[in-house]
Design a protein around this motif. Sequence first.
Motif, PDB file in Angstrom:
ATOM      1  N   VAL A 323       0.863  -1.183   0.000  1.00 32.29           N
ATOM      2  CA  VAL A 323       0.000   0.000   0.000  1.00 32.29           C
ATOM      3  C   VAL A 323       0.899   1.233   0.000  1.00 32.29           C
ATOM      4  O   VAL A 323       1.742   1.396   0.893  1.00 32.29           O
ATOM      5  N   PHE A 324       0.722   2.090  -0.986  1.00 34.16           N
ATOM      6  CA  PHE A 324       1.500   3.329  -1.097  1.00 34.16           C
ATOM      7  C   PHE A 324       0.598   4.494  -0.684  1.00 34.16           C
ATOM      8  O   PHE A 324      -0.383   4.797  -1.360  1.00 34.16           O
ATOM      9  N   ILE A 325       0.926   5.119   0.441  1.00 32.13           N
ATOM     10  CA  ILE A 325       0.148   6.243   0.969  1.00 32.13           C
ATOM     11  C   ILE A 325       0.873   7.529   0.611  1.00 32.13           C
ATOM     12  O   ILE A 325       1.914   7.866   1.191  1.00 32.13           O
ATOM     13  N   ASP A 326       0.349   8.257  -0.345  1.00 36.53           N
ATOM     14  CA  ASP A 326       0.961   9.510  -0.806  1.00 36.53           C
ATOM     15  C   ASP A 326       0.365  10.690  -0.051  1.00 36.53           C
ATOM     16  O   ASP A 326      -0.700  10.599   0.554  1.00 36.53           O
ATOM     17  N   GLU A 327       1.079  11.797  -0.108  1.00 31.84           N
ATOM     18  CA  GLU A 327       0.631  13.051   0.519  1.00 31.84           C
ATOM     19  C   GLU A 327       0.400  12.896   2.020  1.00 31.84           C
ATOM     20  O   GLU A 327      -0.479  13.528   2.599  1.00 31.84           O
ATOM     21  N   ILE A 328       1.210  12.069   2.672  1.00 32.00           N
ATOM     22  CA  ILE A 328       1.013  11.887   4.101  1.00 32.00           C
ATOM     23  C   ILE A 328       1.413  13.132   4.880  1.00 32.00           C
ATOM     24  O   ILE A 328       0.980  13.348   6.019  1.00 32.00           O
ATOM     25  N   ASP A 329       2.256  13.988   4.281  1.00 35.49           N
ATOM     26  CA  ASP A 329       2.633  15.227   4.965  1.00 35.49           C
ATOM     27  C   ASP A 329       1.469  16.201   5.080  1.00 35.49           C
ATOM     28  O   ASP A 329       1.479  17.101   5.919  1.00 35.49           O
ATOM     29  N   LYS A 330       0.424  16.009   4.219  1.00 36.94           N
ATOM     30  CA  LYS A 330      -0.718  16.927   4.263  1.00 36.94           C
ATOM     31  C   LYS A 330      -1.625  16.670   5.465  1.00 36.94           C
ATOM     32  O   LYS A 330      -2.472  17.498   5.777  1.00 36.94           O
ATOM     33  N   ILE A 331      -1.460  15.533   6.132  1.00 32.58           N
ATOM     34  CA  ILE A 331      -2.271  15.271   7.326  1.00 32.58           C
ATOM     35  C   ILE A 331      -1.434  15.396   8.599  1.00 32.58           C
ATOM     36  O   ILE A 331      -1.891  15.046   9.685  1.00 32.58           O
ATOM     37  N   ALA A 332      -0.189  15.874   8.444  1.00 33.76           N
ATOM     38  CA  ALA A 332       0.655  16.107   9.620  1.00 33.76           C
ATOM     39  C   ALA A 332       0.204  17.388  10.312  1.00 33.76           C
ATOM     40  O   ALA A 332      -0.160  18.376   9.665  1.00 33.76           O
ATOM     41  N   VAL A 343      -7.825  19.096  13.670  1.00 35.30           N
ATOM     42  CA  VAL A 343      -8.459  18.040  14.444  1.00 35.30           C
ATOM     43  C   VAL A 343      -8.765  16.847  13.547  1.00 35.30           C
ATOM     44  O   VAL A 343      -8.513  15.692  13.888  1.00 35.30           O
ATOM     45  N   SER A 344      -9.271  17.119  12.337  1.00 30.39           N
ATOM     46  CA  SER A 344      -9.576  16.050  11.403  1.00 30.39           C
ATOM     47  C   SER A 344      -8.303  15.371  10.918  1.00 30.39           C
ATOM     48  O   SER A 344      -8.257  14.162  10.743  1.00 30.39           O
ATOM     49  N   ARG A 345      -7.238  16.149  10.692  1.00 30.36           N
ATOM     50  CA  ARG A 345      -5.988  15.558  10.206  1.00 30.36           C
ATOM     51  C   ARG A 345      -5.399  14.595  11.227  1.00 30.36           C
ATOM     52  O   ARG A 345      -4.949  13.511  10.874  1.00 30.36           O
ATOM     53  N   GLU A 346      -5.399  14.987  12.473  1.00 27.83           N
ATOM     54  CA  GLU A 346      -4.887  14.087  13.489  1.00 27.83           C
ATOM     55  C   GLU A 346      -5.782  12.871  13.641  1.00 27.83           C
ATOM     56  O   GLU A 346      -5.308  11.766  13.908  1.00 27.83           O
ATOM     57  N   GLY A 347      -7.084  13.065  13.439  1.00 25.66           N
ATOM     58  CA  GLY A 347      -7.991  11.929  13.489  1.00 25.66           C
ATOM     59  C   GLY A 347      -7.717  10.927  12.389  1.00 25.66           C
ATOM     60  O   GLY A 347      -7.838   9.713  12.597  1.00 25.66           O
ATOM     61  N   VAL A 348      -7.340  11.410  11.193  1.00 23.31           N
ATOM     62  CA  VAL A 348      -6.991  10.497  10.098  1.00 23.31           C
ATOM     63  C   VAL A 348      -5.768   9.675  10.476  1.00 23.31           C
ATOM     64  O   VAL A 348      -5.701   8.469  10.220  1.00 23.31           O
ATOM     65  N   GLN A 349      -4.789  10.318  11.080  1.00 22.64           N
ATOM     66  CA  GLN A 349      -3.592   9.583  11.507  1.00 22.64           C
ATOM     67  C   GLN A 349      -3.959   8.475  12.492  1.00 22.64           C
ATOM     68  O   GLN A 349      -3.445   7.361  12.411  1.00 22.64           O
ATOM     69  N   ARG A 350      -4.837   8.801  13.431  1.00 20.89           N
ATOM     70  CA  ARG A 350      -5.207   7.803  14.440  1.00 20.89           C
ATOM     71  C   ARG A 350      -6.036   6.677  13.818  1.00 20.89           C
ATOM     72  O   ARG A 350      -6.006   5.545  14.312  1.00 20.89           O
ATOM     73  N   ASP A 351      -6.786   6.981  12.769  1.00 25.25           N
ATOM     74  CA  ASP A 351      -7.538   5.922  12.091  1.00 25.25           C
ATOM     75  C   ASP A 351      -6.631   5.047  11.237  1.00 25.25           C
ATOM     76  O   ASP A 351      -6.867   3.849  11.080  1.00 25.25           O
ATOM     77  N   ILE A 376       4.178   1.872   2.347  1.00 19.88           N
ATOM     78  CA  ILE A 376       5.185   2.854   1.946  1.00 19.88           C
ATOM     79  C   ILE A 376       4.493   4.210   1.915  1.00 19.88           C
ATOM     80  O   ILE A 376       3.585   4.432   1.099  1.00 19.88           O
ATOM     81  N   ALA A 377       4.897   5.108   2.805  1.00 20.07           N
ATOM     82  CA  ALA A 377       4.326   6.452   2.856  1.00 20.07           C
ATOM     83  C   ALA A 377       5.286   7.431   2.212  1.00 20.07           C
ATOM     84  O   ALA A 377       6.509   7.223   2.211  1.00 20.07           O
ATOM     85  N   ALA A 378       4.752   8.502   1.657  1.00 20.19           N
ATOM     86  CA  ALA A 378       5.586   9.481   0.962  1.00 20.19           C
ATOM     87  C   ALA A 378       4.987  10.862   1.121  1.00 20.19           C
ATOM     88  O   ALA A 378       3.766  11.027   1.241  1.00 20.19           O
ATOM     89  N   GLY A 379       5.854  11.843   1.123  1.00 19.43           N
ATOM     90  CA  GLY A 379       5.410  13.230   1.215  1.00 19.43           C
ATOM     91  C   GLY A 379       6.575  14.173   0.978  1.00 19.43           C
ATOM     92  O   GLY A 379       7.743  13.808   1.171  1.00 19.43           O
ATOM     93  N   ALA A 380       6.261  15.392   0.548  1.00 15.01           N
ATOM     94  CA  ALA A 380       7.300  16.393   0.295  1.00 15.01           C
ATOM     95  C   ALA A 380       7.816  16.989   1.601  1.00 15.01           C
ATOM     96  O   ALA A 380       9.005  17.329   1.713  1.00 15.01           O
ATOM     97  N   VAL A 383       6.290  21.960   4.127  1.00 19.05           N
ATOM     98  CA  VAL A 383       5.663  22.839   5.111  1.00 19.05           C
ATOM     99  C   VAL A 383       5.755  22.227   6.501  1.00 19.05           C
ATOM    100  O   VAL A 383       6.136  22.881   7.471  1.00 19.05           O
ATOM    101  N   SER A 384       5.403  20.951   6.616  1.00 17.77           N
ATOM    102  CA  SER A 384       5.492  20.241   7.888  1.00 17.77           C
ATOM    103  C   SER A 384       6.735  19.366   7.904  1.00 17.77           C
ATOM    104  O   SER A 384       7.500  19.317   6.935  1.00 17.77           O
ATOM    105  N   LYS A 385       6.948  18.675   9.012  1.00 17.42           N
ATOM    106  CA  LYS A 385       8.092  17.787   9.184  1.00 17.42           C
ATOM    107  C   LYS A 385       7.601  16.406   9.586  1.00 17.42           C
ATOM    108  O   LYS A 385       6.487  16.264  10.108  1.00 17.42           O
ATOM    109  N   PRO A 386       8.409  15.353   9.355  1.00 14.28           N
ATOM    110  CA  PRO A 386       7.987  14.023   9.794  1.00 14.28           C
ATOM    111  C   PRO A 386       7.694  13.957  11.291  1.00 14.28           C
ATOM    112  O   PRO A 386       6.862  13.166  11.730  1.00 14.28           O
TER     113      PRO A 386
END
Length: 514
Positions: A323-332, A343-351, A376-380, A383-386
């Motif tokens: 499973v390749f999860i792209d744009e994971i930095d957008k929910i950081a 609040v929704s972004r952190e909820g997605v991470q927890r889900d 495999i997660a990926a992100g630019a 704006v945010s950091k890992p």
Amino acid sequence: MKEKNLDRLTPKEIVAELDKYIVGQKKAKRAVAVALRNRIRRIKLDPEIREDIAPKNILMIGPTGVGKTEIARRLARLANSPFIKVEATKYTEVGYVGRDVESMIRDLMAAGVQMVKQEMQQSVNADAEKRAEEALLDLLVPRPGKKDKEKKKEGGPVIRPVGSFAFNNDNGPGIMGTAIQVGIPLIRQSGEGELEKAELNIAPGTPEDEPGDEKAPPQEIPDHTREKFRTWLREGKLEEGTVEITVNQNPQFPSIEMMGGSFEDLESSLSGIAGFFGGNKKKKLVTVKRAREILIAEESEKLIDRDRVSDEARKRVEETGIVFIDEIDKIAVRGDRGGGPDVSREGVQRDILPIVEGATVNTKWGAVDTSHILFIAAGAFNVSKPSDLIPELQGRFPLRVELDSLGKEEFLRILREPKNALTRQYRDLLSTEKVDIEFTEEAIQRLATLAAEVNARLENIGARRLHTIMETLLEELSFEAPDIAPAKVVITEEYVNEKLSNLAMDQDLGRYIL
């Protein structure tokens, strides 16, 4: 994955295969090569030890257009693994409008089922073609007694509408439907227990009950006539003829996304009910060529064991799925931000967290365990950091690789080396119009230089910049190709400067490139 191909996929061989399509990014290639090799090693272990070895998920960090998605996709194709790419931004936590995170596993399972089904169809293709040929001959040269059998089968279940129902939902769309009553056709008795002939599809007036009289045998078609049609079919002489064929038509139902998974099989159940009622059959007038394709597909479906397909697909997804999860930095979520959409972004991470850690997801093909699926997660992360991801999710991606930005040298290699190099793609495209194009070395050098300059002045979109520059360069030639064919065009440095003169001189390059 076949056992005989496992040992061939050594880390060096994996990197060498990826080098054929992706330029640079040695660190990322080595990371995915080791991750894939570890999966191969795990399959060879004893079942008791195998269960304790979890995959080492990978987090790729780098700007767009440097090959993150292509590395994951080529890796899955190389290993013959079920693969799905998802965007983290389209998922939202429960309570918000969006997709359930478990849908990524259902999509992965669907991809695995399709992959296994295609493999099994290839194995039974020869038998399916033979059976399809016989069925096609039955349409062209019906066998004696076949129509009578079909008539006797016409008496299907009786379906009668008895009312309608509706459920209103304050939080979403309501559901409306029609209640129906299903019954068996009644065969009435008359006289001394004799069945009425009309119910048995016997023509009125047939002296069936009178002794000594027999029905006239149907007119038989000689075998040599059927064989003659068979020969014509194989020689392709009947391809443009038309036949009437009964096809299975999948009913279309509205897409319903239900939370919790209790209605996961709603659409498939409705399809099965429609098939029982006979509502998914339709007669069509098609050519013999098209009828053969339809019949081969139907016969292949009959020869395949669906339970075996589901079991094999589920096993392959659980053991080798990616499973390749792209744009994971957008929910950081950054620490200095307040509430709002974070609040929704952190909820997605927890889900997403339990899916990556290992959970059981119900699908229409059975329960799928995600404990050994490679994520495999990926992100630019521009704006945010890992470190802005929640700590639990960070811990589930222990391997982190940074991908390098692309410069002039990388663009030169992209234009020359890969099997699917852009120069080769455009050369093959225009060759279909009998226009032969040739790129000189100076022209390729100039294209790489322009791509690097544009990325430096505007937004850095990596190798995707080459696509826009090549389209601008060959736009006029592609438009006029049918009119000037046959022709040979040499793309020189002067040609590049002429077509891209405005691009080279204008400071506001965004007006011409993206």
